[in-house]
Design an enzyme around this catalytic site. Structure first.
Site, PDB file in Angstrom:
ATOM      1  N   LYS A 170      13.984   9.534  22.700  1.00 40.85           N
ATOM      2  CA  LYS A 170      13.920   8.400  23.633  1.00 40.85           C
ATOM      3  C   LYS A 170      13.734   7.112  22.836  1.00 40.85           C
ATOM      4  CE  LYS A 170      10.425   7.462  26.457  1.00 40.85           C
ATOM      5  NZ  LYS A 170       9.498   7.575  27.606  1.00 40.85           N
ATOM      6  N   ARG A 193       8.430  12.002  34.377  1.00 46.88           N
ATOM      7  CA  ARG A 193       7.601  12.841  33.521  1.00 46.88           C
ATOM      8  C   ARG A 193       6.167  12.347  33.470  1.00 46.88           C
ATOM      9  NH1 ARG A 193       5.472   9.356  29.455  1.00 46.88           N
ATOM     10  NH2 ARG A 193       6.866   9.186  27.630  1.00 46.88           N
ATOM     11  N   VAL A 238       5.795   0.317  39.555  1.00 48.14           N
ATOM     12  CA  VAL A 238       6.772   1.391  39.693  1.00 48.14           C
ATOM     13  C   VAL A 238       6.184   2.760  39.354  1.00 48.14           C
ATOM     14  CG1 VAL A 238       8.770  -0.081  39.326  1.00 48.14           C
ATOM     15  CG2 VAL A 238       7.627   0.924  37.342  1.00 48.14           C
ATOM     16  N   GLN A 239       5.216   2.811  38.435  1.00 45.40           N
ATOM     17  CA  GLN A 239       4.659   4.108  38.056  1.00 45.40           C
ATOM     18  C   GLN A 239       3.820   4.732  39.164  1.00 45.40           C
ATOM     19  OE1 GLN A 239       5.238   5.941  35.513  1.00 45.40           O
ATOM     20  NE2 GLN A 239       6.034   4.641  33.899  1.00 45.40           N
ATOM     21  N   ASP A 261      -4.377  -3.144  44.254  1.00 44.03           N
ATOM     22  CA  ASP A 261      -3.615  -3.981  43.327  1.00 44.03           C
ATOM     23  C   ASP A 261      -3.943  -5.438  43.632  1.00 44.03           C
ATOM     24  OD1 ASP A 261      -0.745  -3.483  41.559  1.00 44.03           O
ATOM     25  OD2 ASP A 261      -1.174  -5.521  42.220  1.00 44.03           O
ATOM     26  N   VAL A 262      -3.881  -6.275  42.598  1.00 41.52           N
ATOM     27  CA  VAL A 262      -4.142  -7.700  42.815  1.00 41.52           C
ATOM     28  C   VAL A 262      -3.012  -8.365  43.582  1.00 41.52           C
ATOM     29  CG1 VAL A 262      -5.607  -7.934  40.778  1.00 41.52           C
ATOM     30  CG2 VAL A 262      -3.139  -8.260  40.555  1.00 41.52           C
ATOM     31  N   GLY A 299      -2.366   4.080  32.244  1.00 39.27           N
ATOM     32  CA  GLY A 299      -1.859   2.750  31.940  1.00 39.27           C
ATOM     33  C   GLY A 299      -1.829   2.380  30.475  1.00 39.27           C
ATOM     34  N   ALA A 300      -2.795   2.862  29.695  1.00 39.73           N
ATOM     35  CA  ALA A 300      -2.884   2.452  28.289  1.00 39.73           C
ATOM     36  C   ALA A 300      -1.802   3.140  27.463  1.00 39.73           C
ATOM     37  CB  ALA A 300      -4.268   2.774  27.739  1.00 39.73           C
ATOM     38  N   LYS A 353      -5.159  -1.751  24.974  1.00 40.31           N
ATOM     39  CA  LYS A 353      -5.206  -1.530  26.428  1.00 40.31           C
ATOM     40  C   LYS A 353      -6.379  -0.623  26.772  1.00 40.31           C
ATOM     41  CE  LYS A 353      -0.335  -2.348  27.499  1.00 40.31           C
ATOM     42  NZ  LYS A 353       0.885  -1.830  28.159  1.00 40.31           N
TER      43      LYS A 353
END
Length: 330
Positions: free
Chosen positions: A71, A115, A142-143, A164-165, A223-224, A229
């Site tokens: 990838k 995935r 989107v995730q 979410d903000v 997220g990280a 992050k």
């Protein structure tokens, strides 16, 4: 012999999430048993463009099948505003391990979402309470969609709280799933007190504290994916059972990378790799387990496993767009 071109719509059409979840679990097992090759993710830094490229090659032998691929993915935060392009784009090259023939060129962005959700589902299946019926999601990008799609395959999810903000993103999520689940917007603490919590944000300052989760919440920290992050507070990590996908990637760019680099969290605070739990070498959730955290950085073996599922389905159904890449006669 033709190579299949599979765009994002083809990935959606040829993805059975239950099959991807099983393939990801098989990949974790293969990696744990030493039946996979996965060189470290390599980076090409492009500060002049405020972006980078990442290459992720892998091979795995899952017993009944084996697969190989690469990838090639970028992260360019200025793309949406400056070029009307996504921040992240990916291309997957899926090859026959025996002959090296390029079986498919696959949209890597859609594949990554599938995935990533499947990896969270594998961890949830082993680490969440058996009767988990509520899912919290922090980050409605989107995730978030494949987090719900996949986790609902392994637990009887009924209630969903998304935080979410951006109120518009929350509303889009609610609109997408309101007919299937009892879904609503809420605070981080409301999301975190669900049976399962998935965090899918790019933040560098932690936004989830110990008070924001329940006594037995399982957290998928998704997220990280880069150094710096950090979504979960250090004291939340230190008080939880921490399971990682890969030591090298997680300590470099996963949820634990910041406290690990600072010496706040050490190897003694990491309870297991997910592969150890999948193959039965370490326990998942027990009656005594409190909060659990899965630190997911996203592994190349997961991309290859998901590509195997998508390609096999597309080839069986005659889907996608075949083209002559190598120039081999039929």
């Amino acid at each position: 012999m033709k190579t299949l071109l599979l765009d994002s719509d083809d990935v959606d059409e040829n993805t059975r999430m239950a099959d991807v979840i099983q393939a990801i679990e098989d990949a974790f097992a293969a990696y744990e048993h030493g039946n996979a090759q996965m060189p470290a993710k390599s980076y090409i830094e492009l500060p002049q463009y405020n972006g980078d490229f990442r290459s992720m090659p892998a091979y795995l032998d899952a017993g009944e099948w084996d697969a190989a691929g690469l990838k090639w993915v970028n992260v360019h935060p200025d793309n949406p505003a400056d070029h009307d392009l996504p921040t992240v784009m990916g291309t997957m090259i899926y090859s026959d391990p025996e002959t090296a023939f390029p079986l498919a060129i696959i949209d890597g962005t859609a594949l990554t979402m599938k995935r990533t959700g499947a990896a969270a589902a594998v961890a949830t299946d082993h680490l969440a309470v058996e009767d988990a019926r509520s899912l919290g999601i922090v980050g409605a990008g989107v995730q978030s969609y494949t987090q719900l799609e996949a986790i609902a395959e392994v637990r009887p999810i009924e209630e969903v709280v998304v935080s979410d903000v951006d109120d518009e993103r929350v509303q889009r999520f609610v609109d997408a799933y309101g007919d299937e689940f009892d879904v609503r917007g809420g605070s981080i603490a409301e999301a975190g007190h669900c049976d399962v919590l998935s965090t899918v944000t790019p933040v560098e300052d932690p936004i989830v504290s110990p008070d924001d989760v329940g006594e037995h919440t399982h957290v998928n920290a998704m997220g990280a994916d880069a150094e710096g992050k950090h979504e979960l507070a250090d004291d939340l990590l230190l008080g939880a059972t921490v399971v990682i996908d890969d030591h090298e990637q997680c300590t470099h760019s996963g949820e634990i990378n910041v406290p690990y680099a600072e010496g706040v969290l050490t190897d003694e605070d990491i309870d297991a790799e997910i592969g150890e739990i999948v193959v039965g070498e370490r326990e998942g959730r027990t009656a005594e387990t409190g909060v659990t955290v899965f630190d997911s950085t996203g592994l190349a073996i997961q991309d290859v496993a998901a590509a195997h599922v998508v390609y096999a389905q597309a080839a069986d159904e005659g889907n996608g767009s075949p083209f002559d890449l190598v120039g081999v006669d039929e």
